[in-house]
Design an enzyme around this catalytic site. Sequence first.
Site, PDB file in Angstrom:
ATOM      1  N   GLN A 201      58.493  48.529  26.220  1.00 20.83           N
ATOM      2  CA  GLN A 201      57.848  49.581  27.033  1.00 20.83           C
ATOM      3  C   GLN A 201      58.249  49.413  28.501  1.00 20.83           C
ATOM      4  O   GLN A 201      57.901  50.244  29.328  1.00 20.83           O
ATOM      5  CB  GLN A 201      56.327  49.494  26.902  1.00 20.83           C
ATOM      6  N   ASN A 202      58.937  48.313  28.784  1.00 19.76           N
ATOM      7  CA  ASN A 202      59.283  48.010  30.178  1.00 19.76           C
ATOM      8  C   ASN A 202      60.495  48.818  30.624  1.00 19.76           C
ATOM      9  O   ASN A 202      61.371  49.143  29.821  1.00 19.76           O
ATOM     10  CB  ASN A 202      59.562  46.512  30.341  1.00 19.76           C
TER      11      ASN A 202
ATOM     12  N   HIS B 285      60.163  53.669  27.198  1.00 18.03           N
ATOM     13  CA  HIS B 285      59.642  54.425  28.345  1.00 18.03           C
ATOM     14  C   HIS B 285      60.696  54.641  29.421  1.00 18.03           C
ATOM     15  O   HIS B 285      60.368  54.951  30.559  1.00 18.03           O
ATOM     16  CB  HIS B 285      58.416  53.694  28.939  1.00 18.03           C
TER      17      HIS B 285
ATOM     18  N   CYS C 217      68.616  64.482  36.364  1.00 15.50           N
ATOM     19  CA  CYS C 217      68.287  65.701  37.100  1.00 15.50           C
ATOM     20  C   CYS C 217      67.079  66.374  36.456  1.00 15.50           C
ATOM     21  O   CYS C 217      66.886  66.308  35.245  1.00 15.50           O
ATOM     22  CB  CYS C 217      69.490  66.659  37.085  1.00 15.50           C
TER      23      CYS C 217
ATOM     24  N   CYS D  34      69.509  70.143  35.362  1.00 13.89           N
ATOM     25  CA  CYS D  34      70.736  70.087  34.538  1.00 13.89           C
ATOM     26  C   CYS D  34      70.731  68.790  33.728  1.00 13.89           C
ATOM     27  O   CYS D  34      69.761  68.029  33.782  1.00 13.89           O
ATOM     28  CB  CYS D  34      71.972  70.180  35.436  1.00 13.89           C
TER      29      CYS D  34
ATOM     30  N   CYS E 296      70.450  66.456  43.140  1.00 10.29           N
ATOM     31  CA  CYS E 296      71.565  66.464  42.177  1.00 10.29           C
ATOM     32  C   CYS E 296      72.684  67.341  42.756  1.00 10.29           C
ATOM     33  O   CYS E 296      72.453  68.167  43.646  1.00 10.29           O
ATOM     34  CB  CYS E 296      71.058  67.047  40.857  1.00 10.29           C
TER      35      CYS E 296
ATOM     36  N   SER F 130      49.208  45.297  26.180  1.00 11.42           N
ATOM     37  CA  SER F 130      47.780  45.486  25.865  1.00 11.42           C
ATOM     38  C   SER F 130      47.617  46.408  24.650  1.00 11.42           C
ATOM     39  O   SER F 130      46.518  46.587  24.145  1.00 11.42           O
ATOM     40  CB  SER F 130      47.072  46.109  27.078  1.00 11.42           C
TER      41      SER F 130
HETATM   42  N1  APR Z   1      52.676  36.597  28.999  1.00 11.51           N
HETATM   43  C1  APR Z   1      52.270  37.410  27.987  1.00 11.51           C
HETATM   44  N2  APR Z   1      51.379  38.417  28.159  1.00 11.51           N
HETATM   45  C2  APR Z   1      50.873  38.588  29.399  1.00 11.51           C
HETATM   46  C3  APR Z   1      51.234  37.779  30.493  1.00 11.51           C
HETATM   47  C4  APR Z   1      52.178  36.756  30.250  1.00 11.51           C
HETATM   48  N3  APR Z   1      52.551  35.945  31.243  1.00 11.51           N
HETATM   49  N4  APR Z   1      50.534  38.214  31.604  1.00 11.51           N
HETATM   50  C5  APR Z   1      49.783  39.267  31.199  1.00 11.51           C
HETATM   51  N5  APR Z   1      49.973  39.481  29.889  1.00 11.51           N
HETATM   52  C6  APR Z   1      49.375  40.508  29.033  1.00 11.51           C
HETATM   53  C7  APR Z   1      48.045  41.042  29.497  1.00 11.51           C
HETATM   54  O1  APR Z   1      46.997  40.266  28.938  1.00 11.51           O
HETATM   55  C8  APR Z   1      48.061  42.463  28.915  1.00 11.51           C
HETATM   56  O2  APR Z   1      47.511  42.469  27.606  1.00 11.51           O
HETATM   57  O3  APR Z   1      50.261  41.613  29.102  1.00 11.51           O
HETATM   58  C9  APR Z   1      49.537  42.809  28.846  1.00 11.51           C
HETATM   59  C10 APR Z   1      49.966  43.843  29.862  1.00 11.51           C
HETATM   60  O4  APR Z   1      49.289  45.032  29.529  1.00 11.51           O
HETATM   61  P1  APR Z   1      49.513  46.341  30.426  1.00 11.51           P
HETATM   62  O5  APR Z   1      49.383  45.971  31.863  1.00 11.51           O
HETATM   63  O6  APR Z   1      48.622  47.394  29.838  1.00 11.51           O
HETATM   64  O7  APR Z   1      51.042  46.732  30.208  1.00 11.51           O
HETATM   65  P2  APR Z   1      51.684  47.458  28.969  1.00 11.51           P
HETATM   66  O8  APR Z   1      50.969  47.112  27.703  1.00 11.51           O
HETATM   67  O9  APR Z   1      53.128  47.193  29.029  1.00 11.51           O
HETATM   68  O10 APR Z   1      51.426  49.016  29.323  1.00 11.51           O
HETATM   69  C11 APR Z   1      52.019  49.977  28.467  1.00 11.51           C
HETATM   70  O11 APR Z   1      51.376  51.703  30.053  1.00 11.51           O
HETATM   71  O12 APR Z   1      51.191  52.224  32.284  1.00 11.51           O
HETATM   72  C12 APR Z   1      51.930  52.454  31.140  1.00 11.51           C
HETATM   73  O13 APR Z   1      54.188  53.070  30.968  1.00 11.51           O
HETATM   74  C13 APR Z   1      53.349  52.004  31.333  1.00 11.51           C
HETATM   75  O14 APR Z   1      54.823  50.856  29.775  1.00 11.51           O
HETATM   76  C14 APR Z   1      53.512  50.852  30.343  1.00 11.51           C
HETATM   77  C15 APR Z   1      52.462  51.160  29.295  1.00 11.51           C
END
Ligand code: APR
Length: 239
Positions: A97-98, A115, A123, A126, A143, A184
């Site tokens: 998701q990163n 994501h 753009c 286009c 663009c 999460s």
């Molecule tokens: N190692 C493993 N997990 C970790 C660490 C770590 N060092 N530090 C934090 N976490 C966990 C937290 O406990 C949490 O459950 O990573 C999770 C991060 O959750 P979010 O901040 O909700 O991120 P994510 O799940 O990637 O969000 C999904 O939401 O905002 C949108 O598009 C954005 O891709 C993102 C999507």
Amino acid sequence: MFEQIADKLKDAKKIVFVTGAGISQESGIPTFRGTDGLWRKYDPMKLATIDAFYDDPKLVWEWYEDRRKNILAAKPNPGHQAIAELEKYKDVVVLTQNIDGLHQRAGSTKVLELHGSIIRIKCTVCDFKGDFKSSFDELPPKCKCGNILRPDVVWFGESLPQDVWQEAIIQANSCDMMIIAGTSLVVSPANTLPIYARQNNAILIEVNPEETVMSQDMQLSLKSTSAIALPELISIFQK
Ligand code: APR
């Protein structure tokens, strides 16, 4: 940590990772919902939606430019590196998701960016798409066709790129082990991937210092950071 499933790890044919912001936290990139999370400081509805972008493209671009500078300065951490290293022993696919590109910079070769990517731009009108690693003279950038460019990321309310999402489902449906690290699991549809894997009788492993909505569904839920737990996973193959 992984002793109890070491044999299953060794027998696994294909291991699919589902990763989120937590795996990049130890590279200095803030998560979204953690205590230091971005959504505690900013209102996502003002920065990460298509309406917010058209309402104030300059503000949204300034925020992404700020994030992009941090991301380009960040380095993959041992968690990213362990996943890349695992490719020496197993068929590994990363569904992330990163948008930071750190899995690829660590050496992972099969990465689906659910994501999008902060390093890519496209753009608004286009079909231009391109990589962008330097800064722009003006924000929002334009663009060649004269319309404004945007980061090639998926905002709230937008659908995932269908080709990427369909491929991610195929991967989740065809793995015998899924390792969910640093997410999460609150954002759909990425949070349905473990369900696809479970329907295929895959072993589910979670790596997260906190409890998540799916911790109870995991065969193994490791309350650890990914930079600590994932290198331990690799050490099983190096014995
Ligand atoms: N190692 C493993 N997990 C970790 C660490 C770590 N060092 N530090 C934090 N976490 C966990 C937290 O406990 C949490 O459950 O990573 C999770 C991060 O959750 P979010 O901040 O909700 O991120 P994510 O799940 O990637 O969000 C999904 O939401 O905002 C949108 O598009 C954005 O891709 C993102 C999507």
